[in-house]
Design a protein around this motif. Structure first.
Motif, PDB file in Angstrom:
ATOM      1  N   GLU A   1     -19.568 -62.525  -5.546  1.00 29.25           N
ATOM      2  CA  GLU A   1     -19.603 -63.947  -5.207  1.00 29.25           C
ATOM      3  C   GLU A   1     -20.697 -64.291  -4.202  1.00 29.25           C
ATOM      4  OE1 GLU A   1     -15.104 -65.461  -6.115  1.00 29.25           O
ATOM      5  OE2 GLU A   1     -15.500 -64.697  -4.089  1.00 29.25           O
ATOM      6  N   HIS A   2     -21.321 -63.247  -3.616  1.00 31.43           N
ATOM      7  CA  HIS A   2     -22.432 -63.469  -2.680  1.00 31.43           C
ATOM      8  C   HIS A   2     -23.742 -62.887  -3.214  1.00 31.43           C
ATOM      9  CE1 HIS A   2     -18.956 -64.197  -0.055  1.00 31.43           C
ATOM     10  NE2 HIS A   2     -19.786 -64.909   0.686  1.00 31.43           N
ATOM     11  N   GLN A   3     -23.811 -62.617  -4.534  1.00 29.84           N
ATOM     12  CA  GLN A   3     -25.026 -62.137  -5.170  1.00 29.84           C
ATOM     13  C   GLN A   3     -25.546 -60.861  -4.511  1.00 29.84           C
ATOM     14  OE1 GLN A   3     -25.120 -65.740  -4.117  1.00 29.84           O
ATOM     15  NE2 GLN A   3     -23.771 -65.807  -5.905  1.00 29.84           N
ATOM     16  N   ARG A   4     -24.621 -60.014  -4.087  1.00 28.77           N
ATOM     17  CA  ARG A   4     -24.973 -58.733  -3.478  1.00 28.77           C
ATOM     18  C   ARG A   4     -24.633 -57.640  -4.493  1.00 28.77           C
ATOM     19  NH1 ARG A   4     -27.198 -57.605   1.966  1.00 28.77           N
ATOM     20  NH2 ARG A   4     -27.793 -55.454   1.580  1.00 28.77           N
ATOM     21  N   ASP A   5     -25.652 -57.143  -5.172  1.00 28.35           N
ATOM     22  CA  ASP A   5     -25.392 -56.199  -6.256  1.00 28.35           C
ATOM     23  C   ASP A   5     -24.967 -54.844  -5.694  1.00 28.35           C
ATOM     24  OD1 ASP A   5     -25.132 -55.352  -8.834  1.00 28.35           O
ATOM     25  OD2 ASP A   5     -27.272 -55.139  -9.223  1.00 28.35           O
ATOM     26  N   PHE A   6     -24.315 -54.031  -6.539  1.00 30.07           N
ATOM     27  CA  PHE A   6     -23.800 -52.739  -6.104  1.00 30.07           C
ATOM     28  C   PHE A   6     -23.622 -51.835  -7.314  1.00 30.07           C
ATOM     29  CE2 PHE A   6     -20.133 -55.176  -7.366  1.00 30.07           C
ATOM     30  CZ  PHE A   6     -19.317 -54.251  -7.991  1.00 30.07           C
ATOM     31  N   CYS A   7     -23.440 -50.552  -7.028  1.00 32.07           N
ATOM     32  CA  CYS A   7     -22.954 -49.587  -8.008  1.00 32.07           C
ATOM     33  C   CYS A   7     -21.692 -48.951  -7.454  1.00 32.07           C
ATOM     34  CB  CYS A   7     -23.992 -48.498  -8.273  1.00 32.07           C
ATOM     35  SG  CYS A   7     -25.390 -49.003  -9.295  1.00 32.07           S
ATOM     36  N   TYR A   8     -20.882 -48.411  -8.354  1.00 30.23           N
ATOM     37  CA  TYR A   8     -19.749 -47.601  -7.931  1.00 30.23           C
ATOM     38  C   TYR A   8     -20.211 -46.152  -7.779  1.00 30.23           C
ATOM     39  CZ  TYR A   8     -16.236 -51.228  -8.749  1.00 30.23           C
ATOM     40  OH  TYR A   8     -15.465 -52.369  -8.675  1.00 30.23           O
TER      41      TYR A   8
ATOM     42  N   THR B   1     -26.625 -50.934  -2.295  1.00 30.21           N
ATOM     43  CA  THR B   1     -25.239 -50.867  -1.832  1.00 30.21           C
ATOM     44  C   THR B   1     -24.383 -50.152  -2.866  1.00 30.21           C
ATOM     45  OG1 THR B   1     -25.489 -52.954  -0.628  1.00 30.21           O
ATOM     46  CG2 THR B   1     -23.240 -52.213  -1.079  1.00 30.21           C
ATOM     47  N   ALA B   2     -23.485 -49.300  -2.404  1.00 26.12           N
ATOM     48  CA  ALA B   2     -22.528 -48.642  -3.289  1.00 26.12           C
ATOM     49  C   ALA B   2     -21.120 -48.842  -2.749  1.00 26.12           C
ATOM     50  CB  ALA B   2     -22.837 -47.154  -3.422  1.00 26.12           C
ATOM     51  N   ILE B   3     -20.172 -48.989  -3.658  1.00 27.46           N
ATOM     52  CA  ILE B   3     -18.751 -49.032  -3.308  1.00 27.46           C
ATOM     53  C   ILE B   3     -18.148 -47.691  -3.707  1.00 27.46           C
ATOM     54  CG2 ILE B   3     -16.541 -50.144  -3.741  1.00 27.46           C
ATOM     55  CD1 ILE B   3     -18.015 -52.727  -4.310  1.00 27.46           C
ATOM     56  N   LEU B   4     -17.494 -47.051  -2.756  1.00 25.85           N
ATOM     57  CA  LEU B   4     -16.926 -45.728  -2.998  1.00 25.85           C
ATOM     58  C   LEU B   4     -15.708 -45.834  -3.911  1.00 25.85           C
ATOM     59  CD1 LEU B   4     -17.411 -42.772  -2.093  1.00 25.85           C
ATOM     60  CD2 LEU B   4     -15.694 -43.154  -0.313  1.00 25.85           C
ATOM     61  N   GLY B   5     -15.633 -44.936  -4.893  1.00 24.11           N
ATOM     62  CA  GLY B   5     -14.506 -44.916  -5.809  1.00 24.11           C
ATOM     63  C   GLY B   5     -13.929 -43.525  -5.947  1.00 24.11           C
ATOM     64  N   ALA B   6     -12.770 -43.451  -6.581  1.00 21.71           N
ATOM     65  CA  ALA B   6     -12.149 -42.180  -6.926  1.00 21.71           C
ATOM     66  C   ALA B   6     -12.578 -41.792  -8.338  1.00 21.71           C
ATOM     67  CB  ALA B   6     -10.635 -42.296  -6.829  1.00 21.71           C
ATOM     68  N   PRO B   7     -12.373 -40.550  -8.750  1.00 22.84           N
ATOM     69  CA  PRO B   7     -12.777 -40.149 -10.103  1.00 22.84           C
ATOM     70  C   PRO B   7     -12.110 -40.948 -11.211  1.00 22.84           C
ATOM     71  CG  PRO B   7     -12.400 -38.206  -8.750  1.00 22.84           C
ATOM     72  CD  PRO B   7     -11.927 -39.383  -7.945  1.00 22.84           C
ATOM     73  N   THR B   8     -10.905 -41.467 -10.961  1.00 17.24           N
ATOM     74  CA  THR B   8     -10.174 -42.186 -12.005  1.00 17.24           C
ATOM     75  C   THR B   8      -9.777 -43.602 -11.597  1.00 17.24           C
ATOM     76  OG1 THR B   8      -8.057 -41.284 -11.224  1.00 17.24           O
ATOM     77  CG2 THR B   8      -9.228 -40.038 -12.937  1.00 17.24           C
ATOM     78  N   GLN B   9     -10.284 -44.084 -10.485  1.00 12.60           N
ATOM     79  CA  GLN B   9      -9.897 -45.408 -10.014  1.00 12.60           C
ATOM     80  C   GLN B   9     -11.033 -46.031  -9.216  1.00 12.60           C
ATOM     81  OE1 GLN B   9      -6.516 -45.447  -7.403  1.00 12.60           O
ATOM     82  NE2 GLN B   9      -6.293 -47.660  -7.432  1.00 12.60           N
ATOM     83  N   LEU B  10     -11.329 -47.302  -9.509  1.00 12.50           N
ATOM     84  CA  LEU B  10     -12.403 -48.015  -8.836  1.00 12.50           C
ATOM     85  C   LEU B  10     -11.836 -49.282  -8.197  1.00 12.50           C
ATOM     86  CD1 LEU B  10     -15.123 -47.649 -11.603  1.00 12.50           C
ATOM     87  CD2 LEU B  10     -14.863 -46.270  -9.537  1.00 12.50           C
ATOM     88  N   PRO B  11     -12.203 -49.568  -6.950  1.00 12.80           N
ATOM     89  CA  PRO B  11     -11.652 -50.730  -6.259  1.00 12.80           C
ATOM     90  C   PRO B  11     -12.360 -52.016  -6.662  1.00 12.80           C
ATOM     91  CG  PRO B  11     -13.140 -49.552  -4.809  1.00 12.80           C
ATOM     92  CD  PRO B  11     -13.078 -48.756  -6.075  1.00 12.80           C
ATOM     93  N   TRP B  12     -11.641 -53.127  -6.534  1.00 14.29           N
ATOM     94  CA  TRP B  12     -12.226 -54.408  -6.944  1.00 14.29           C
ATOM     95  C   TRP B  12     -12.284 -55.440  -5.828  1.00 14.29           C
ATOM     96  CZ3 TRP B  12      -9.018 -58.442  -6.086  1.00 14.29           C
ATOM     97  CH2 TRP B  12      -7.649 -58.200  -6.059  1.00 14.29           C
ATOM     98  N   ARG B  13     -11.550 -55.241  -4.712  1.00 11.12           N
ATOM     99  CA  ARG B  13     -11.539 -56.282  -3.676  1.00 11.12           C
ATOM    100  C   ARG B  13     -12.925 -56.501  -3.079  1.00 11.12           C
ATOM    101  NH1 ARG B  13      -6.799 -54.279   0.250  1.00 11.12           N
ATOM    102  NH2 ARG B  13      -8.189 -52.467   0.154  1.00 11.12           N
TER     103      ARG B  13
END
Length: 613
Positions: free
Chosen positions: A445-452, A426-438
């Protein structure tokens, strides 16, 4: 495949590498004595770092400074230790303790100031544009850095002027004055004992710059016009006025152009300098979400200071600072780097406890950080030196006598994480200078790992089909988009096969162009489970439990960390379970022979490893 014995005897190169504050009169004997003390406590590396309290007879990059650095590096080489050089006296990087501006005043940090027409340019100021009653003036930002001698701290008259990182002539001067002398004195150790050079939160304005100014440099208007494809000067008002038509667009264009300029004039040539001289560029940019800049770092990094992260508080999984560890770890994976680093514990205060340091260490490790740079070990705590960005997290703290097991634990874990593959779909999409946290909070909290996955990496370094987004060894079966600010036409076009396959999920709020919406945490977790089976499942649910899945040869290793204030007990199911399963206590490097293979019990401040082979 990592055996317990290999884990116990992890190589010394994976050691903690602390900042070592050189903040008093230096002697050769004392330098060697302190290095011996580090080694006796399981610390096999250091970063010599000039700090306030250094006598004026030892200026940064002076002959005296270089002499003592060589004493330290020569002795470290004898002892097979690791040294990372620091590029400034003190920070932010780019001025060589003010020597850059002393050589040429035009190399001082610049800014664009908006002021009334009755204040025309003076001295070395330059009119960029005029609009009605307003002038837009290129002038010195009055930015400074923190110096290393008394009277040179923030707001003090002797604070050195910061160098203009948007000016290639200024940065070339910095490399010549700050880096070249270290290489000439230590060239026999470069690439051997000296593994890297640390650059620290480079700033385009400097500290304490004039208020309400924007980054600028000589000739930037020409660069903006060339890079943006239109004359930006008629739209300068948008940088200050929210009501200006399309203000957000023009601000975005300006920020992207300035960042691109910073890459061209500072980060890219710095990276090339390090490659040419056989060392890695490490350190960190100015902001926790500056993921795109990390492509120039051979060891991407971030920092955790000022109690931005603390045990058992929401800020460890909320807000921009909560993204920093995943930022550097994701950059490492996507750019094919062997390590990623964190400068940790700075300015946490003398009330900082050993237990807090363990909690934050595990916070970093379970997010994939594999090079820990504690801030800091103090050469001296004499007089007011002890109060400059405390605490000492090493020899001058009450916990030093019990430091060795902690240092050994850090070395073992950094080795395991660094030499293993990261299993994550799983990946969470981010901007070059900003990464989301929600969305990140929900996944944690559900042990679902990810990368940005930032926009630049998606567009420039990935391949996409209906099954996955692939970046080097990573294959993401699901992409999470945490709000409409992270997409544009180019991003949507690149993700089209995944979008059509239903593998791109908007969370919290709708995103134009993405048909799948998971408006709350439960729906997001359920949707991801449909796209890829959960890697880890626990019963009952444990919001304070974090997990990192590593693959080492034929073995799967699951690191579990307890970020809750109480002992966690739960049943554990892992997706890639093998017949042989055993629990390790990584803190003591022991097999927990009596622990059931499908049950986890983990006290606060601790981690556990599940080995499946």
């Amino acid at each position: 495949m990592a055996t317990l014995q290999q884990f116990i005897n992890a190589p010394r190169e994976y050691t903690l590498v602390p900042f070592w504050f050189w903040n008093d009169a230096l002697t050769e004997d004392e330098i060697r004595r302190q290095i011996d003390n580090f080694e006796a406590h399981g610390v096999y590396g250091f970063i010599p770092h000039a700090r306030i309290g250094l006598p004026e007879s030892i200026g940064f990059a002076s002959e005296a400074w270089l002499h003592f650095v060589k004493v330290a590096v020569d002795y470290a080489a004898e002892k097979q230790m690791v040294v990372v050089l620091y590029d400034e006296g003190m920070y932010p990087s780019g001025s060589c303790a003010g020597k850059v501006v002393a050589e040429n005043p035009r190399f001082a940090t610049r800014c664009l100031e908006r002021r009334s027409k009755d204040q025309p340019p003076v001295d070395d100021e330059e009119l960029v544009a005029a609009s009605g009653d307003l002038l837009y003036i290129n002038r010195r930002s009055n930015g400074r850095i923190r110096g290393v001698h008394y009277g040179q701290d923030d707001g003090e008259p002797g604070a050195p002027p910061s160098g203009d990182l948007l000016n290639p002539e200024s940065t070339a001067c910095f490399f010549r004055l700050a880096l070249d002398p270290h290489y000439e004195r230590l060239k026999e150790h470069f690439g051997k004992t000296v593994k890297a050079i640390f650059t620290d939160e480079p700033s385009v304005l400097g500290r304490g710059a004039i208020r309400d100014a924007r980054p600028w440099t000589w000739g930037l208007e020409t660069v903006l016009n060339r890079d943006l494809g239109y004359d930006f000067r008629p739209h300068l008002e948008a940088l200050w006025n929210d009501g200006y038509p399309d203000a957000a667009r023009y601000r975005g264009d300006f920020e992207r152009a300035v960042n691109a300029r910073l890459e061209q004039t500072y980060y890219a040539p710095y990276s090339r300098w390090c490659e040419t001289h056989g060392v890695a560029l490490t350190g960190h940019p100015a902001h926790p979400g500056d993921i795109a800049l990390l492509k120039y770092f051979h060891i991407p990094g971030q920092d955790i200071v000022w109690r931005y992260i603390e045990p058992f508080q929401d800020k460890s999984i909320e807000g921009p600072q909560s993204t920093m560890a995943k930022c550097s770890a994701s950059a490492q994976r996507h750019y094919g780097r062997p390590r990623n680093a964190n400068e940790c514990f700075g300015a946490y205060g003398w009330e900082f406890t050993f237990e807090e340091s363990q909690w934050i260490t595990n916070w970093l490790l379970v997010r994939g950080v594999n090079l820990l740079m504690p801030h800091a070990f103090y050469y001296s705590v004499r007089d007011k030196r002890r109060d400059e960005r405390p605490p000492d997290v090493g020899p001058n703290n009450t916990w030093w006598d019990r430091y060795r097991p902690y240092a050994d634990y850090c070395r073992r874990m950094c080795w395991l994480i660094a030499q293993s593959a990261h299993i994550c779909d799983t990946a969470i999409l981010g901007a070059p200078t900003q990464l989301p946290w929600r969305a990140a909070r929900t996944l944690f909290e559900h042990q679902r790992d990810f990368c940005y996955l930032d926009r630049d990496t998606l567009l420039d370094a990935s391949s996409v089909d209906a099954a996955a987004v692939r970046v080097r060894d990573m294959a993401y079966k699901a992409i999470v988009v945490d709000g409409p600010g992270y997409t544009d036409e180019a991003v949507l076009a690149k993700l089209r096969p995944m979008i059509e396959a239903g593998r791109v999920v908007a969370c919290t709020e709708a995103v134009p162009g993405i048909g799948v919406l998971a408006p709350d945490p439960d729906s997001l977790v359920a949707r991801l489970a449909e796209l890829a089976a959960p890697d880890v499942a626990v019963d009952p649910q444990q919001p304070g439990l974090r997990c990192l899945h590593l693959r080492d040869g034929d073995a799967d290793m699951y690191l579990f960390v307890n970020e809750a204030p109480e002992t966690l007990r739960c049943a554990v199911t892992v997706r890639d379970a093998r017949n042989a399963r055993e629990w390790w206590n990584p803190h003591t490097a022991e097999v927990l022979a009596d622990a059931p293979p499908d049950a986890l019990e983990i006290p606060p401040y601790e981690g556990r490893l599940l080995r499946c082979s």
